[in-house]
Design a protein around this motif. Sequence first.
Motif, PDB file in Angstrom:
ATOM      1  N   GLY A  49     -33.750 -22.690  49.029  1.00 25.91           N
ATOM      2  CA  GLY A  49     -34.537 -22.739  47.802  1.00 25.91           C
ATOM      3  C   GLY A  49     -33.705 -23.078  46.584  1.00 25.91           C
TER       4      GLY A  49
ATOM      5  N   VAL B  83     -39.902 -21.045  47.989  1.00 27.21           N
ATOM      6  CA  VAL B  83     -39.767 -22.489  48.172  1.00 27.21           C
ATOM      7  C   VAL B  83     -38.855 -22.796  49.362  1.00 27.21           C
ATOM      8  N   GLY B  84     -37.745 -22.082  49.449  1.00 27.30           N
ATOM      9  CA  GLY B  84     -36.770 -22.361  50.496  1.00 27.30           C
ATOM     10  C   GLY B  84     -37.200 -21.935  51.876  1.00 27.30           C
TER      11      GLY B  84
END
Length: 218
Positions: free
Chosen positions: A106, A164-165
């Motif tokens: 992320g 996100v990651g």
Amino acid sequence: MVFKRRDRRSVGRAVAEVLYPRGGWRRAFGYVKHRLQRLPDTPEKIGRGIFAGVLASWTPFYGLHFVIALIFAKIGRGNMFASLLGTFFGNPLTYVPIGVVALQTGHFILGHPPGRGIETSLMGKFAAAGEDLWHNFGALFGPERADWHGLGLFYHQVFLPYLVGGILPGLISAFACYWLFVPVIAAYQNRRRRKLRTKLQALGKNPESAADEGPGPG
């Protein structure tokens, strides 16, 4: 009560069994595999449920992985119970590696430096955010003032990069588990059908009608 435990566990024992279940993690994973194989559904639908559960375990919503897995399974038309079993991909043995990979990925995607000590401070950051959230909740009903600065830092430094990651490695892990379990479950169901067909032939019954019923619940 029907579902009440006969042996009442202490808080310490309950926490210890979460970290290391009775019989060990190998036995726990064997139980999950056994239950997945015996689910009365098609291998593909069970595989989509596993996909949903594994993907949910890569999200930073600790304590809500079951709920998220059910939502993903509903969207993907997967087996609901398989999605719950799939969340076992995230467990005390894998939470830190999952968090480290998700955070580093992320931060790379967002263009932020990950900083040092992610491995040692990840759980501490989640614990500190929980304490701040509890403090602010109590401040709504007391004389203390709410302070959202710490939670703001947590959101930008941990939660958002984690969210996100975790998408890319979560999808990779979920697809890998899907392609691993679907043929295994299909082979198991076919073997059970052959055994059932053999038994029915020995009893002089029509095996075709029984084969159409599927593997059965157990």
